[in-house]
Motif scaffolding. Structure first.
Motif, mmCIF file in Angstrom:
data_model
loop_
_atom_site.group_PDB
_atom_site.id
_atom_site.type_symbol
_atom_site.label_atom_id
_atom_site.label_comp_id
_atom_site.label_asym_id
_atom_site.label_seq_id
_atom_site.Cartn_x
_atom_site.Cartn_y
_atom_site.Cartn_z
ATOM 1 N N ASP A 388 -61.218 11.277 78.489
ATOM 2 C CA ASP A 388 -62.424 11.093 77.682
ATOM 3 C C ASP A 388 -63.613 10.720 78.563
ATOM 4 O O ASP A 388 -64.740 11.188 78.357
ATOM 5 C CB ASP A 388 -62.186 10.000 76.637
ATOM 6 N N LEU A 389 -63.345 9.900 79.585
ATOM 7 C CA LEU A 389 -64.403 9.513 80.525
ATOM 8 C C LEU A 389 -64.879 10.715 81.341
ATOM 9 O O LEU A 389 -66.066 10.844 81.635
ATOM 10 C CB LEU A 389 -63.906 8.403 81.459
ATOM 11 N N VAL A 390 -63.957 11.594 81.699
ATOM 12 C CA VAL A 390 -64.322 12.812 82.441
ATOM 13 C C VAL A 390 -65.274 13.666 81.596
ATOM 14 O O VAL A 390 -66.266 14.212 82.091
ATOM 15 C CB VAL A 390 -63.076 13.630 82.832
ATOM 16 N N ARG A 391 -64.960 13.746 80.302
ATOM 17 C CA ARG A 391 -65.759 14.566 79.394
ATOM 18 C C ARG A 391 -67.138 13.964 79.138
ATOM 19 O O ARG A 391 -68.139 14.679 79.071
ATOM 20 C CB ARG A 391 -65.017 14.719 78.058
ATOM 21 N N ARG A 392 -67.199 12.641 79.056
ATOM 22 C CA ARG A 392 -68.443 11.983 78.653
ATOM 23 C C ARG A 392 -69.367 11.634 79.813
ATOM 24 O O ARG A 392 -70.524 11.278 79.599
ATOM 25 C CB ARG A 392 -68.126 10.714 77.850
ATOM 26 N N THR A 393 -68.864 11.692 81.025
ATOM 27 C CA THR A 393 -69.707 11.377 82.187
ATOM 28 C C THR A 393 -69.787 12.580 83.113
ATOM 29 O O THR A 393 -69.111 13.585 82.896
ATOM 30 C CB THR A 393 -69.144 10.173 82.972
ATOM 31 N N ASP A 394 -70.593 12.454 84.153
ATOM 32 C CA ASP A 394 -70.684 13.500 85.167
ATOM 33 C C ASP A 394 -69.803 13.173 86.377
ATOM 34 O O ASP A 394 -70.076 13.605 87.499
ATOM 35 C CB ASP A 394 -72.148 13.664 85.621
ATOM 36 N N LEU A 395 -68.732 12.401 86.138
ATOM 37 C CA LEU A 395 -67.846 11.968 87.231
ATOM 38 C C LEU A 395 -66.586 12.817 87.288
ATOM 39 O O LEU A 395 -66.076 13.277 86.251
ATOM 40 C CB LEU A 395 -67.459 10.495 87.043
ATOM 41 N N GLU A 396 -66.071 13.020 88.498
ATOM 42 C CA GLU A 396 -64.807 13.736 88.683
ATOM 43 C C GLU A 396 -63.645 12.821 88.286
ATOM 44 O O GLU A 396 -63.736 11.586 88.378
ATOM 45 C CB GLU A 396 -64.648 14.159 90.151
ATOM 46 N N GLU A 397 -62.521 13.434 87.885
ATOM 47 C CA GLU A 397 -61.348 12.660 87.489
ATOM 48 C C GLU A 397 -60.862 11.778 88.641
ATOM 49 O O GLU A 397 -60.481 10.616 88.447
ATOM 50 C CB GLU A 397 -60.227 13.606 87.042
ATOM 51 N N GLU A 398 -60.914 12.317 89.837
ATOM 52 C CA GLU A 398 -60.462 11.567 91.014
ATOM 53 C C GLU A 398 -61.302 10.296 91.196
ATOM 54 O O GLU A 398 -60.766 9.223 91.498
ATOM 55 C CB GLU A 398 -60.585 12.461 92.260
ATOM 56 N N THR A 399 -62.616 10.416 90.979
ATOM 57 C CA THR A 399 -63.513 9.254 91.111
ATOM 58 C C THR A 399 -63.186 8.204 90.058
ATOM 59 O O THR A 399 -63.128 7.001 90.341
ATOM 60 C CB THR A 399 -64.978 9.706 90.960
ATOM 61 N N ILE A 400 -62.960 8.658 88.814
ATOM 62 C CA ILE A 400 -62.663 7.732 87.723
ATOM 63 C C ILE A 400 -61.351 7.000 87.973
ATOM 64 O O ILE A 400 -61.241 5.781 87.768
ATOM 65 C CB ILE A 400 -62.639 8.481 86.377
ATOM 66 N N LEU A 401 -60.338 7.728 88.437
ATOM 67 C CA LEU A 401 -59.035 7.112 88.724
ATOM 68 C C LEU A 401 -59.153 6.041 89.810
ATOM 69 O O LEU A 401 -58.502 4.993 89.739
ATOM 70 C CB LEU A 401 -58.019 8.181 89.140
ATOM 71 N N GLU A 402 -60.005 6.289 90.805
ATOM 72 C CA GLU A 402 -60.227 5.309 91.867
ATOM 73 C C GLU A 402 -60.905 4.053 91.307
ATOM 74 O O GLU A 402 -60.539 2.927 91.665
ATOM 75 C CB GLU A 402 -61.078 5.934 92.987
ATOM 76 N N VAL A 403 -61.885 4.258 90.410
ATOM 77 C CA VAL A 403 -62.559 3.118 89.782
ATOM 78 C C VAL A 403 -61.569 2.310 88.956
ATOM 79 O O VAL A 403 -61.540 1.068 89.019
ATOM 80 C CB VAL A 403 -63.727 3.600 88.891
ATOM 81 N N VAL A 404 -60.725 2.992 88.180
ATOM 82 C CA VAL A 404 -59.719 2.313 87.355
ATOM 83 C C VAL A 404 -58.775 1.491 88.235
ATOM 84 O O VAL A 404 -58.408 0.350 87.909
ATOM 85 C CB VAL A 404 -58.933 3.348 86.514
ATOM 86 N N ARG A 405 -58.381 2.063 89.381
ATOM 87 C CA ARG A 405 -57.478 1.339 90.307
ATOM 88 C C ARG A 405 -58.136 0.045 90.787
ATOM 89 O O ARG A 405 -57.508 -1.026 90.778
ATOM 90 C CB ARG A 405 -57.143 2.230 91.504
ATOM 91 N N ILE A 406 -59.416 0.134 91.172
ATOM 92 C CA ILE A 406 -60.137 -1.050 91.666
ATOM 93 C C ILE A 406 -60.243 -2.117 90.580
ATOM 94 O O ILE A 406 -60.028 -3.314 90.830
ATOM 95 C CB ILE A 406 -61.545 -0.640 92.157
ATOM 96 N N LEU A 407 -60.553 -1.674 89.355
ATOM 97 C CA LEU A 407 -60.725 -2.627 88.253
ATOM 98 C C LEU A 407 -59.417 -3.293 87.869
ATOM 99 O O LEU A 407 -59.362 -4.491 87.584
ATOM 100 C CB LEU A 407 -61.347 -1.923 87.032
ATOM 101 N N LYS A 408 -58.335 -2.521 87.858
ATOM 102 C CA LYS A 408 -57.034 -3.066 87.515
ATOM 103 C C LYS A 408 -56.586 -4.127 88.522
ATOM 104 O O LYS A 408 -56.010 -5.163 88.172
ATOM 105 C CB LYS A 408 -55.984 -1.946 87.431
ATOM 106 N N GLU A 409 -56.877 -3.872 89.786
ATOM 107 C CA GLU A 409 -56.503 -4.838 90.839
ATOM 108 C C GLU A 409 -57.188 -6.190 90.603
ATOM 109 O O GLU A 409 -56.614 -7.235 90.841
ATOM 110 C CB GLU A 409 -56.908 -4.302 92.222
ATOM 111 N N GLU A 410 -58.406 -6.160 90.083
ATOM 112 C CA GLU A 410 -59.151 -7.391 89.806
ATOM 113 C C GLU A 410 -58.400 -8.265 88.819
ATOM 114 O O GLU A 410 -58.237 -9.479 89.019
ATOM 115 C CB GLU A 410 -60.520 -7.019 89.252
ATOM 116 N N PHE A 411 -57.880 -7.646 87.743
ATOM 117 C CA PHE A 411 -57.202 -8.437 86.707
ATOM 118 C C PHE A 411 -55.773 -8.797 87.118
ATOM 119 O O PHE A 411 -55.238 -9.800 86.687
ATOM 120 C CB PHE A 411 -57.252 -7.702 85.366
ATOM 121 N N GLU A 412 -55.158 -7.933 87.908
ATOM 122 C CA GLU A 412 -53.811 -8.260 88.400
ATOM 123 C C GLU A 412 -53.870 -9.458 89.352
ATOM 124 O O GLU A 412 -52.996 -10.301 89.362
ATOM 125 C CB GLU A 412 -53.213 -7.038 89.122
#
Length: 413
Positions: A388-412
């Motif tokens: 859904d994020l890929v569809r709604r933004t101008d970001l590549e899936e690879e970029t979004i997955l990297e952002v998700v990884r960084i954010l998840k590490e913060e809460f872990e």
């Protein structure tokens, strides 16, 4: 001969402009009377007979016969000896009618006559054109592209009338070529000098409202009312509809089976996303519907300031705000309230972090892309589906997955 030439030149305009007979006679007589006033000082004693269909015209001057040497006003009186040159049996006190030929007015006067005639015709045409389009302001009109300019598209209708579609009145995705048919509403008619300028608009809310009337029979028939329309042209629109008949579902009737009815309107507006909602006088319910597709938890309204606090679960916030903030902006315009979004969440969810805090790991332009769709915290991004994020933004899936990884590490951590 001069009479015929003048009438012939007028007939050209008559055929082109389809001026009715009464108007034609009035314009011709007015032009000739003005010329007679200039030549003789008065036109009171002149009879003008015009037959434009045959190209005939006669001007007769009426004077009273007076004794020789007693003429005080040559325009009103004629001496007995001059009168008897016309008819030998005239006597003092009788009326004399004498035909005046155009050549007697002088060649310069004849040229001025023709110019005055042309001017009067254009003035008449412009007045009629102004009235004609003034009466249809707010109506949908179709015209053909004549030529495209940087700041406007010039259109011509079936009668050859020129209509201007300014750049700022065009939908951003509009692209026109010569010969294309264009629909819009007549927004205004302005007099530029003596010539009316007709302005068309495709960005007006009224254009969308009129398209509903044209495309949806129940709206045209008055069974469904369009209560309010708000738009960001080419992007998104919200339309509130209502019906006095409880048996009619206004939203369903406007949208049609699988969107069949509204598809034509969406295409006309360059794929503008249109939300159709049920109008209601219940303010809380109206605001809730206006924020669709987001599901609102609760609303707190302050009538004094015309503001409303809208409480939403974290996963609903981005839907309420919409891409580029369009959804919440239009909801505010539709309801007339300034809407403040308040995020709800449990204790764990409250431990959120602003995306800007990750600027050392995530580039600024990526953070801005998320902000455009209302996602400005770590949890607001993590609560979204990656596709859904890929569809709604101008970001590549690879970029979004990297952002998700960084954010998840913060809460872990």
């Amino acid at each position: 001969m001069e009479n015929l030439a003048l009438i012939d030149s007028f007939s050209e305009f008559k055929d082109d402009k389809l001026i009715d007979r009464v108007t034609l006679m009035a314009i011709l007589e007015d032009v000739f009377r003005n010329a007679l006033k200039k030549k003789y000082g008065s036109d009171d004693n002149f009879d003008i007979i015009i037959n434009p269909d045959k190209g005939d015209m006669e001007i007769w001057r009426n004077r009273v016969v007076v004794a020789d040497g007693e003429v005080e006003d040559p325009n009103q009186e004629i001496s007995l000896s001059e009168a008897r040159k016309i008819e030998p049996d005239f006597e003092v006190g009788e009326d004399v009618s004498e035909e005046v030929k155009l050549i007697q007015l002088g060649r310069r006067a004849i040229l001025a006559l023709r110019q005055n005639l042309i001017s009067k015709i254009h003035e008449h045409d412009n007045t009629n054109l102004y009235k004609q389009f003034k009466d249809i302001i707010g109506d949908i009109y179709t015209a053909e592209v004549h030529h495209v300019r940087p700041k406007a598209v010039i259109l011509v209708d079936d009668e050859g009338n020129e209509i201007v579609l300014p750049k700022e009145k065009q939908i951003p995705s509009d692209f026109f070529r010569k010969g294309d048919n264009v629909r819009g509403i007549i927004e205004s008619v302005e007099l530029k000098g003596n010539k009316p300028q007709i302005i068309m608009s495709r960005t007006s809310e009224l254009f969308l409202e009129k398209l509903f009337e044209q495309e949806i029979p129940e709206v045209f028939d008055g069974l469904i009312m369009v209560k309010k329309v708000v738009r960001i042209p080419g992007e998104k629109a919200k339309v509130a509809v209502d019906s006095y008949d409880d048996r009619i579902d206004p939203v369903g009737a406007c949208v049609g089976m699988k969107g069949s009815r509204i598809h034509g309107i969406v295409r006309e507006l360059g794929n503008e996303n249109i939300d159709v909602i049920n109008y209601t006088t219940n303010t809380q319910l109206y605001i809730s519907r206006a924020l669709s597709p987001a599901k609102v938890s609760s609303i707190k309204i302050d009538e004094a300031t015309n503001r409303a606090e809208v409480f939403l679960k974290l996963e609903e916030v981005s839907k309420a705000i919409g891409r580029g903030g369009h959804n919440i902006k239009l909801a505010g315009l539709l309801t007339g309230y300034e809407l403040d979004v308040i995020r709800e969440g449990n204790a764990a969810e409250d431990e959120d972090v602003e995306l800007t805090e990750f600027s050392d790991e995530i580039e600024g332009w990526i953070i801005e892309e998320f902000a455009k769709i209302g996602l400005d915290t770590a949890r607001s991004v993590l609560n979204q589906d990656v596709q859904d994020l890929v569809r709604r933004t101008d970001l590549e899936e690879e970029t979004i997955l990297e952002v998700v990884r960084i954010l998840k590490e913060e809460f872990e951590d």
